[in-house]
Design a protein around this motif. Structure first.
Motif, PDB file in Angstrom:
ATOM      1  N   ASP A 365     -14.328  -3.096   3.429  1.00  0.00           N
ATOM      2  CA  ASP A 365     -13.561  -3.878   4.396  1.00  0.00           C
ATOM      3  C   ASP A 365     -13.287  -4.966   3.385  1.00  0.00           C
ATOM      4  OD1 ASP A 365     -11.790  -4.924   6.223  1.00  0.00           O
ATOM      5  OD2 ASP A 365     -13.909  -5.657   7.117  1.00  0.00           O
ATOM      6  N   TRP A 420      -0.843 -12.792  -6.219  1.00  0.00           N
ATOM      7  CA  TRP A 420      -1.328 -11.599  -5.372  1.00  0.00           C
ATOM      8  C   TRP A 420      -1.491 -12.182  -4.001  1.00  0.00           C
ATOM      9  CZ3 TRP A 420      -3.877  -6.869  -7.239  1.00  0.00           C
ATOM     10  CH2 TRP A 420      -3.626  -6.482  -8.466  1.00  0.00           C
ATOM     11  N   GLY A 423      -3.180  -8.584   1.099  1.00  0.00           N
ATOM     12  CA  GLY A 423      -2.852  -7.334   1.128  1.00  0.00           C
ATOM     13  C   GLY A 423      -2.592  -6.625   0.132  1.00  0.00           C
ATOM     14  N   ILE A 424      -1.855  -7.248  -0.841  1.00  0.00           N
ATOM     15  CA  ILE A 424      -1.891  -6.374  -2.213  1.00  0.00           C
ATOM     16  C   ILE A 424      -3.102  -6.125  -2.667  1.00  0.00           C
ATOM     17  CG2 ILE A 424      -1.133  -6.640  -4.692  1.00  0.00           C
ATOM     18  CD1 ILE A 424       1.061  -8.498  -3.499  1.00  0.00           C
ATOM     19  N   CYS A 425      -4.172  -7.143  -2.582  1.00  0.00           N
ATOM     20  CA  CYS A 425      -5.455  -6.709  -3.058  1.00  0.00           C
ATOM     21  C   CYS A 425      -6.124  -5.499  -2.364  1.00  0.00           C
ATOM     22  CB  CYS A 425      -6.461  -8.023  -2.893  1.00  0.00           C
ATOM     23  SG  CYS A 425      -5.811  -9.288  -4.077  1.00  0.00           S
ATOM     24  N   ARG A 426      -6.053  -5.312  -0.968  1.00  0.00           N
ATOM     25  CA  ARG A 426      -6.652  -4.514  -0.284  1.00  0.00           C
ATOM     26  C   ARG A 426      -6.036  -2.870  -0.762  1.00  0.00           C
ATOM     27  NH1 ARG A 426      -5.445  -7.863   3.987  1.00  0.00           N
ATOM     28  NH2 ARG A 426      -7.409  -9.115   4.854  1.00  0.00           N
ATOM     29  N   ARG A 427      -4.736  -3.145  -0.959  1.00  0.00           N
ATOM     30  CA  ARG A 427      -4.085  -1.919  -1.472  1.00  0.00           C
ATOM     31  C   ARG A 427      -4.281  -1.564  -2.703  1.00  0.00           C
ATOM     32  NH1 ARG A 427       0.252  -4.098   1.629  1.00  0.00           N
ATOM     33  NH2 ARG A 427       1.011  -5.121  -0.196  1.00  0.00           N
ATOM     34  N   ALA A 428      -4.593  -2.380  -3.567  1.00  0.00           N
ATOM     35  CA  ALA A 428      -4.731  -2.264  -5.269  1.00  0.00           C
ATOM     36  C   ALA A 428      -6.173  -1.836  -5.459  1.00  0.00           C
ATOM     37  CB  ALA A 428      -4.411  -3.364  -5.920  1.00  0.00           C
ATOM     38  N   ARG A 430      -9.644  -0.755  -6.532  1.00  0.00           N
ATOM     39  CA  ARG A 430     -10.179   0.608  -6.956  1.00  0.00           C
ATOM     40  C   ARG A 430     -11.702   0.624  -7.055  1.00  0.00           C
ATOM     41  NH1 ARG A 430      -9.038   3.258 -12.706  1.00  0.00           N
ATOM     42  NH2 ARG A 430     -10.076   5.124 -12.376  1.00  0.00           N
TER      43      ARG A 430
END
Length: 468
Positions: A365, A420, A423-428, A430
């Motif tokens: 999360d 950033w 939301g971008i961080c969540r999707r990116a 790894r």
């Protein structure tokens, strides 16, 4: 390598150089001592062989070395910086040509591992007074590798990588030491990641071993902190400031209060390392469990660590459980101070190449904490060497390359990169673990390791380091 003491004009230039540099650096807060030279005295056995037919020349060289590094240079340094100690060379015993690079006194450079092809376990065969240089190489992260050349050129035998290698035969050694504990992954990016894990594990185990013998060993400095150019090297930080696994691990194995595990056969020793000048109190929770988190044996110890000491806490015998369940078990220890977990350590009973790790089933999360990310993680099975990345951004996480046993929540912090959004961080985001890697067949690993061990270069280098 030696200064001509019979040329007064040249010596005046050297003295001026010493004076200017001592004045320039003497106020630096990280300066602990002045050292006369690097590895000149350690190589004296080679000079004896080189000049064995000319004893007069050899005696002249010895007298010049002792005069310069034991008399002239310390006198010049003391005149400019009288309050900081001087050491004639590294390594040195402090006595010219007596016991250089030996464990009884002074400092040592340990390069049997790496240059001498000795296994990483060789670090634990010696307890010097001080280790001023030792190390193992690793490849840099993928974002740095791309500056070497396109991914099609990412091969240890291709020019793109060979010209970035700082050590002759270094790319072969990378695979040799990786195969000590791991199988060779199929993808080169995974290989680069795994060499960082190997480096961090080898250096960390050595440092913890020497810290457990604090009554004899006064410290260790690994080579090296960072790079001056894009390279395959011994560094923990690459030229672009990107942290490798080693630099993250160093915060754990060099922590002033550290938890250390020592497996000897089927017995696990728990140690508390206190490098502070104050006593420390807390508790250690430990458990022997399956990779899926089934606890087979557990306990809790109230601990008090005296200052500046390594404290043995307990030895746990695991033989009955290993006989019944096999070697696919993990020993997990947690160090607690009040309600705060200060450290978590995991030890295994076999090399990772001989074990099968289940899918860790990570639950993740990502929460926005006002310009900072909090990443909450929990695993359903042991996650080995959990590594977080935000591809396309250089981010330093609060922790990385860590173990996460089943059922233990962990919180990791990281800054949000410029431009950033959460939301971008969540999707990116790894996340990589050891279980994610594709593995080569075991026979291929054994064959490659035998090839490297029996290569002419490896044999000659092992013989060379026997005489140093």
């Amino acid at each position: 390598m030696l200064y001509p003491l019979d040329e007064p004009e040249f010596l005046e230039e050297v003295q001026a150089e010493v004076r200017e540099n001592v004045r320039r650096l003497r106020h630096h807060p990280a300066l602990a001592l002045w050292c006369g030279n690097n590895e000149i005295e350690m190589l004296w056995p080679l000079w004896r062989w080189q000049w064995k037919g000319r004893p007069g020349t050899l005696a002249h060289l010895a007298a010049a070395h002792e005069r310069f590094f034991y008399e002239l240079l310390p006198e010049w340094v003391r005149a400019e910086d009288p309050d900081r100690p001087y050491w004639p060379g590294s390594p040195s015993s402090g006595i010219f040509r007596r016991g250089t690079n030996e464990d009884r006194r002074g400092d040592v450079h340990l390069w049997d591992v790496w240059h001498g092809w000795a296994p990483t376990g060789a670090y634990q065969r010696r307890i010097p007074r001080f280790i001023s240089e030792f190390g193992l190489q690793s490849l840099p992260p993928a974002r740095t590798l791309i500056t070497f050349g396109p991914p099609g050129e990412w091969d240890s035998k291709r020019p793109a990588l060979r010209r970035r290698q700082r050590s002759p035969g270094g790319n072969e050694r990378l695979l040799y030491y990786l195969m000590e504990r791991f199988r060779i992954p199929g993808a080169f990016e995974d290989l680069a990641w795994l060499t960082q894990v190997v480096q961090a594990e080898a250096i960390g185990r050595a440092v913890e071993y020497w810290r457990r013998h604090r009554e004899r060993c006064g410290g260790a400095l690994y080579w090296q902190l960072n790079d001056a150019w894009p390279a395959i090297s011994w560094s923990g930080i690459d030229v672009y400031g990107r942290w490798k696994a080693l630099h993250y691990a160093a915060r754990r194995f060099f922590a002033p209060i550290a938890l250390s595990l020592d497996i000897q056969g089927t017995r696990v020793g728990l140690f508390l390392l206190n490098d502070t000048i104050q006593p420390w109190r807390g508790r250690i929770r430990w458990s022997l469990e399956t990779f899926l988190g089934e606890v087979l044996h557990a306990g809790e110890e109230e601990v008090e660590a005296p200052p500046l000491r390594a404290t043995p806490v307990r030895a746990v015998e695991t033989d009955p459980f290993l006989r019944r369940y096999g070697r696919a078990l993990a020993f997990v220890a947690e160090l607690w101070e009040g309600t705060e977990r200060q450290a978590l350590r995991v030890a295994l009973f076999a090399p990772e190449k001989d074990l099968v790790f289940p899918d860790p089933g990570l639950v993740i999360d990502v929460i926005d904490r006002g310009g900072e990310l909090e990443i909450l993680m929990q695993a359903r099975a042991l996650a080995r060497f959990v590594t977080l990345e935000l591809p396309g951004a250089d981010v330093i996480f609060s922790d990385n390359f860590f173990d996460l046993p089943a059922g233990r929540p962990v919180s990791i912090r990281a800054p949000i990169p410029p431009g950033w959004t959460p939301g971008i961080c969540r999707r990116a985001l790894r996340v990589r673990t050891l279980a994610d890697l594709s593995q080569s067949p075991p026979w291929r690993d054994r064959w490659l390791r035998l090839q490297r061990r029996l290569s002419l270069r490896a044999l000659l280098e092992r013989i060379f380091y026997l005489f140093l």
